[in-house]
Write a protein that holds these residues in place. Structure first.
Motif, PDB file in Angstrom:
ATOM      1  N   SER A 142       0.837  -1.199   0.000  1.00  0.00           N
ATOM      2  CA  SER A 142       0.000   0.000   0.000  1.00  0.00           C
ATOM      3  C   SER A 142       0.866   1.240   0.000  1.00  0.00           C
ATOM      4  O   SER A 142       2.011   1.228   0.467  1.00  0.00           O
ATOM      5  CB  SER A 142      -0.925   0.014   1.225  1.00  0.00           C
ATOM      6  OG  SER A 142      -0.164   0.011   2.419  1.00  0.00           O
ATOM      7  N   ALA A 143       0.320   2.319  -0.551  1.00  0.00           N
ATOM      8  CA  ALA A 143       1.034   3.591  -0.616  1.00  0.00           C
ATOM      9  C   ALA A 143       0.184   4.687   0.024  1.00  0.00           C
ATOM     10  O   ALA A 143      -1.032   4.713  -0.151  1.00  0.00           O
ATOM     11  CB  ALA A 143       1.342   3.950  -2.063  1.00  0.00           C
ATOM     12  N   ILE A 144       0.839   5.572   0.757  1.00  0.00           N
ATOM     13  CA  ILE A 144       0.165   6.700   1.393  1.00  0.00           C
ATOM     14  C   ILE A 144       0.347   7.928   0.512  1.00  0.00           C
ATOM     15  O   ILE A 144       1.477   8.286   0.153  1.00  0.00           O
ATOM     16  CB  ILE A 144       0.735   6.941   2.805  1.00  0.00           C
ATOM     17  CG1 ILE A 144       0.471   5.717   3.690  1.00  0.00           C
ATOM     18  CG2 ILE A 144       0.122   8.190   3.426  1.00  0.00           C
ATOM     19  CD1 ILE A 144       1.162   5.776   5.051  1.00  0.00           C
ATOM     20  N   GLU A 145      -0.733   8.576   0.167  1.00  0.00           N
ATOM     21  CA  GLU A 145      -0.695   9.670  -0.799  1.00  0.00           C
ATOM     22  C   GLU A 145       0.220  10.807  -0.375  1.00  0.00           C
ATOM     23  O   GLU A 145       0.861  11.460  -1.217  1.00  0.00           O
ATOM     24  CB  GLU A 145      -2.112  10.196  -1.042  1.00  0.00           C
ATOM     25  CG  GLU A 145      -2.208  11.340  -2.040  1.00  0.00           C
ATOM     26  CD  GLU A 145      -1.695  10.959  -3.419  1.00  0.00           C
ATOM     27  OE1 GLU A 145      -1.194  11.866  -4.133  1.00  0.00           O
ATOM     28  OE2 GLU A 145      -1.766   9.769  -3.789  1.00  0.00           O
ATOM     29  N   ASP A 146       0.324  11.066   0.926  1.00  0.00           N
ATOM     30  CA  ASP A 146       1.161  12.168   1.393  1.00  0.00           C
ATOM     31  C   ASP A 146       2.634  11.988   1.027  1.00  0.00           C
ATOM     32  O   ASP A 146       3.404  12.958   1.035  1.00  0.00           O
ATOM     33  CB  ASP A 146       1.031  12.324   2.913  1.00  0.00           C
ATOM     34  CG  ASP A 146      -0.229  13.082   3.314  1.00  0.00           C
ATOM     35  OD1 ASP A 146      -0.848  13.701   2.425  1.00  0.00           O
ATOM     36  OD2 ASP A 146      -0.583  13.056   4.506  1.00  0.00           O
TER      37      ASP A 146
END
Length: 276
Positions: free
Chosen positions: A194-198
C-alpha cells in the motif's frame, strides 16, 4: 587457485562474479535458491564449479551448503554474501512481515554464512569475507529506508568483524555498488503493498510502477566482478570498496555534507562534556 563460496548466483552481480572466478581457474561453490539456474556454469567448469541450493534465510541449509563445499574443495578461502534484494516503501508504509523477511535475507543470512565459514578460516589463519552492500547505505534515498538500513547494518557488522578478524589473518570487506545493469530494479525489487498519498512526492517517486531506472543503469556487472576479484587478490582489500562513478560521486557528496554539518554544529556538540 582459491575456493570461493558465493551466494545469489542466479542473476546479476552474483552471476557475473561466479563466471569471472571460474573463468580465472578458481574453484567455486555457486549457490541459488534454484540450483538448476546454475547448470550451465557447472557444464562449462565441471572440475571447478559446485552448484548448491541455498536460501540464506534457512540456517540449516547454510551450514549444509558450506559443509558440502568443504567436502568437495577442502576449504573456503573467499566467502561472498551477495544474496539479497531491494524493498521500497516510506518508513510509515513498511509492512512488518516484509521488513522482517528483508532483514532475514540481507543481514541475518549473511551473518549465518559468515558464522559457517569463519571456523575454517580461523583454523587456517587466512580468508576473506566480502559482503555486498549498496551506496544506498550512505545516501539513504526516500522510499528505500528499510533497504538502506539493512545494508547499513551489514556494513557495521562487517566493519566490526574486520577488526576482530585482522589479528587472525582474515579480512572482511563491504562493497557498495552504484547502479548496475542487473535484475535488482526488476524482479529483485519489492515494495510495500500500500502507498500513502502524502508521500507521493518523496517515497512515491521510487515505486516500481513509476521508476524507469531499470535497464538504464551505468554499471557493467562483469567489470564489477573483476574489480571485486582484484581487491581480494590484493591481499588486504579496503574496508569499503565503491563500485561505479555514480557511487563515488554520491559518497563524496555525503562526506562533504556530513563534514559541513559537523562543523556547523561543532560548538553545541562539544559543549556537552563535564566541566574539568
Amino acid at each position: 587457485m582459491t575456493t570461493w563460496f558465493i551466494t545469489g548466483c542466479s542473476t546479476g552481480l552474483g552471476r557475473a562474479l561466479a563466471e569471472t572466478v571460474l573463468a580465472a581457474g578458481h574453484d567455486a561453490a555457486v549457490t541459488a535458491r534454484d540450483p538448476r539456474t546454475l547448470d550451465d556454469l557447472v557444464a562449462a567448469h565441471p572440475d571447478h564449479a559446485l552448484a548448491l541450493p541455498l536460501d540464506v534465510t534457512d540456517a540449516a541449509q547454510v551450514r549444509s551448503a558450506v559443509d558440502r563445499t568443504l567436502e568437495r574443495f577442502g576449504a573456503v578461502d573467499v566467502a561472498v554474501n551477495n544474496a539479497g534484494y531491494g524493498y521500497r516503501a516510506a518508513v510509515e508504509e513498511g509492512d512488518p512481515a516484509d521488513v522482517a523477511r528483508l532483514f532475514a535475507t540481507n543481514v541475518t543470512g549473511a551473518v549465518d554464512v559468515m558464522k559457517a565459514v569463519l571456523p575454517g578460516m580461523r583454523a587456517r589463519r587466512r580468508g576473506t569475507v566480502v559482503n555486498i552492500s549498496s551506496i544506498g547505505a550512505q545516501v539513504c534515498p526516500p522510499g528505500s529506508g528499510y533497504y538502506a538500513a539493512s545494508k547499513a547494518a551489514l556494513e557495521a557488522l562487517t566493519a566490526s568483524a574486520r577488526t576482530e578478524l585482522a589479528p587472525l589473518g582474515i579480512t572482511a570487506m563491504s562493497v557498495e555498488p552504484g547502479g548496475f545493469r542487473t535484475d535488482f530494479a526488476g524482479r529483485s525489487l519489492t515494495q510495500s503493498p500500500s502507498a500513502i498519498e502524502d508521500y507521493a512526492g518523496t517515497a512515491g517517486k521510487r515505486r516500481k510502477e513509476v521508476d524507469r531506472a531499470h535497464g538504464t543503469q551505468p554499471g557493467d556487472p562483469a567489470r564489477a566482478a573483476a574489480a571485486i576479484m582484484a581487491a581480494v587478490a590484493a591481499g588486504r582489500p579496503p574496508a569499503l570498496l565503491l563500485l561505479g562513478t555514480d557511487a563515488l560521486e554520491a559518497a563524496e557528496g555525503v562526506l562533504d555534507a556530513r563534514r559541513a554539518e559537523l562543523e556547523a554544529w561543532r560548538e553545541l556538540s562539544a559543549g556537552t562534556d563535564l566541566d574539568g
